[in-house]
Design a protein around this motif. Structure first.
Motif, PDB file in Angstrom:
ATOM      1  N   SER A   1       0.836  -1.208   0.000  1.00 60.24           N
ATOM      2  CA  SER A   1       0.000   0.000   0.000  1.00 60.24           C
ATOM      3  C   SER A   1       0.864   1.250   0.000  1.00 60.24           C
ATOM      4  O   SER A   1       0.597   2.232  -0.716  1.00 60.24           O
TER       5      SER A   1
ATOM      6  N   CYS B   1       2.330   1.706  -3.384  1.00 57.71           N
ATOM      7  CA  CYS B   1       1.332   2.250  -4.314  1.00 57.71           C
ATOM      8  C   CYS B   1       1.117   3.748  -4.082  1.00 57.71           C
ATOM      9  O   CYS B   1       0.992   4.546  -5.029  1.00 57.71           O
ATOM     10  N   PHE B   2       1.082   4.128  -2.794  1.00 56.63           N
ATOM     11  CA  PHE B   2       0.903   5.548  -2.456  1.00 56.63           C
ATOM     12  C   PHE B   2       2.076   6.382  -2.967  1.00 56.63           C
ATOM     13  O   PHE B   2       1.884   7.476  -3.549  1.00 56.63           O
ATOM     14  N   CYS B   3       3.260   5.848  -2.754  1.00 52.97           N
ATOM     15  CA  CYS B   3       4.454   6.576  -3.221  1.00 52.97           C
ATOM     16  C   CYS B   3       4.458   6.703  -4.748  1.00 52.97           C
ATOM     17  O   CYS B   3       4.800   7.763  -5.300  1.00 52.97           O
TER      18      CYS B   3
ATOM     19  N   TYR C   1       1.872   6.730  -6.658  1.00 48.08           N
ATOM     20  CA  TYR C   1       0.823   7.688  -7.015  1.00 48.08           C
ATOM     21  C   TYR C   1       1.329   9.125  -6.851  1.00 48.08           C
ATOM     22  O   TYR C   1       1.137   9.989  -7.727  1.00 48.08           O
ATOM     23  N   LYS C   2       1.989   9.358  -5.689  1.00 54.84           N
ATOM     24  CA  LYS C   2       2.507  10.712  -5.433  1.00 54.84           C
ATOM     25  C   LYS C   2       3.581  11.096  -6.443  1.00 54.84           C
ATOM     26  O   LYS C   2       3.644  12.233  -6.917  1.00 54.84           O
TER      27      LYS C   2
ATOM     28  N   THR D   1       3.899   9.913  -9.431  1.00 55.98           N
ATOM     29  CA  THR D   1       3.230  10.137 -10.721  1.00 55.98           C
ATOM     30  C   THR D   1       2.548  11.502 -10.741  1.00 55.98           C
ATOM     31  O   THR D   1       2.622  12.257 -11.736  1.00 55.98           O
ATOM     32  N   GLN D   2       1.874  11.841  -9.619  1.00 58.55           N
ATOM     33  CA  GLN D   2       1.190  13.132  -9.529  1.00 58.55           C
ATOM     34  C   GLN D   2       2.188  14.291  -9.610  1.00 58.55           C
ATOM     35  O   GLN D   2       1.965  15.283 -10.325  1.00 58.55           O
TER      36      GLN D   2
END
Length: 338
Positions: free
Chosen positions: A19, A22-24, A26-27, A29-30
């Motif tokens: 998790s 995945c969060f990292c 996402y960040k 990528t953002q």
């Protein structure tokens, strides 16, 4: 049992790590998308700046073309003006200079803006400048009557030799038959006071560069003995140089002494209101404008004007004419302080 707990713990840790990963991701990528957007904005800004610079350069080139065109027109007009000056050379005395302040007349009279530089029609003189006093006399045709010779004899004969050297007497003959002046003549001859104001203004502008002071006279007066000495002594003994004008006659506009450097301001005021009042009334108006405060009681203003108005008594000049320049009009006023 213990093994199951360990496996459950390992599973929980693995899920937590997944998790977090995945969060990292996402960040990251953002953040990456934001960086890409920021880069795109920067590129767009650069393109806009480049476009603006190109447009500015184009406008600058166009402005240079316009300025060059203006310079060409100015040069062309100056050459035309120079030709007009050359055409006047046979009339103007070689030693005479004409003040550029005559060009102020074009502001108030748009119909003469098409002319080149404005000159008096004929100038005859010795080119005398740098003196202390210029005495201006405006004369017009009075039909069968003329007081000019008597006036000039009185004014000149009552000067000492040194006073004569330190002054210049200017006579303005305010009549002309030039074709291009017909429209002006037609306009101003409807009211003799209007023409009188314009005559005085032209005389003032011509006299301005010649002397330190300007004394306004008329063509039908006599001067007292030693009048010039009395004027010089009186001006020299005034403690303050902050005076507006000095009256050496209480009658009309004659005998009024001005600093030449102030004449342009007077002329502009006279030209703004020349159709409204005689010139001596306008002189009183401009004095009131300079002296009185905004909103001040009129009675207080009048009292203060009397206190600071500089008047030499007894008067040094007397009006002797009877026949006015205006047909059918008699002018019998006398200066009671003479």
């Amino acid at each position: 049992m213990r093994t199951k707990q360990v496996n459950l713990l390992i599973t929980l840790v693995a899920v937590a790590l997944f998790s977090f990963s995945c969060f990292c991701i996402y960040k990251i990528t953002q953040t990456n998308n934001r960086l890409i957007n920021c880069r795109n904005h920067i590129l767009e800004f650069k393109e806009n700046m480049l476009h603006l610079r190109n447009k500015t350069e184009k406008n600058s080139q166009e402005m240079m073309k316009v300025l060059n065109r203006i310079k060409y027109e100015i040069t062309k007009r100056e050459n035309l003006s120079g030709n007009l000056v050359a055409q006047k050379a046979d009339i103007l005395n070689k030693n005479e200079t004409v003040s550029n302040t005559f060009e102020d007349l074009k502001f108030f009279f748009p119909h003469i803006r098409k002319e080149g530089r404005i000159y008096p029609d004929v100038i005859i003189g010795k080119g005398k400048t740098g003196v202390s006093f210029a005495l201006g006399i405006s004369t017009v045709n009075r039909g069968n009557y003329s007081y000019l010779k008597q006036t000039l004899t009185s004014v000149v004969s009552r000067m000492t030799l040194s006073e004569e050297k330190d002054s210049v007497v200017i006579v303005s003959v305010a009549d002309s038959n030039e074709d291009y002046l017909h429209s002006v003549v037609k306009m101003i001859t409807r009211n003799w006071q209007t023409k009188q104001v314009l005559d005085f203004c032209i005389l003032m502008l011509y006299a301005q560069p010649k002397a330190k002071y300007y004394l306004q006279l008329e063509d039908d007066i006599i001067a007292k003995e030693m009048y010039f000495t009395k004027i010089t002594d009186f001006v020299g003994n005034i403690s303050s140089n902050n005076w507006f004008f000095i009256e050496f006659s209480m009658l009309g506009f004659m005998g009024k002494l001005f600093r030449s450097e102030d004449l342009t301001h007077f002329v502009r005021f006279f030209l703004m209101f020349y159709k409204e009042k005689p010139i001596d009334w306008l002189l009183n108006d401009i004095f009131q404008v300079k002296v009185c405060d905004t909103g001040e009681d009129l009675g207080n203003c009048i009292k203060r004007k009397k206190q600071i108005r500089i008047r030499y008594k007894p008067s040094l000049f007397q009006h002797v004419g009877i026949h006015s320049s205006f047909p059918g009009k008699e002018q019998c006023e006398k200066d009671v302080y003479y």
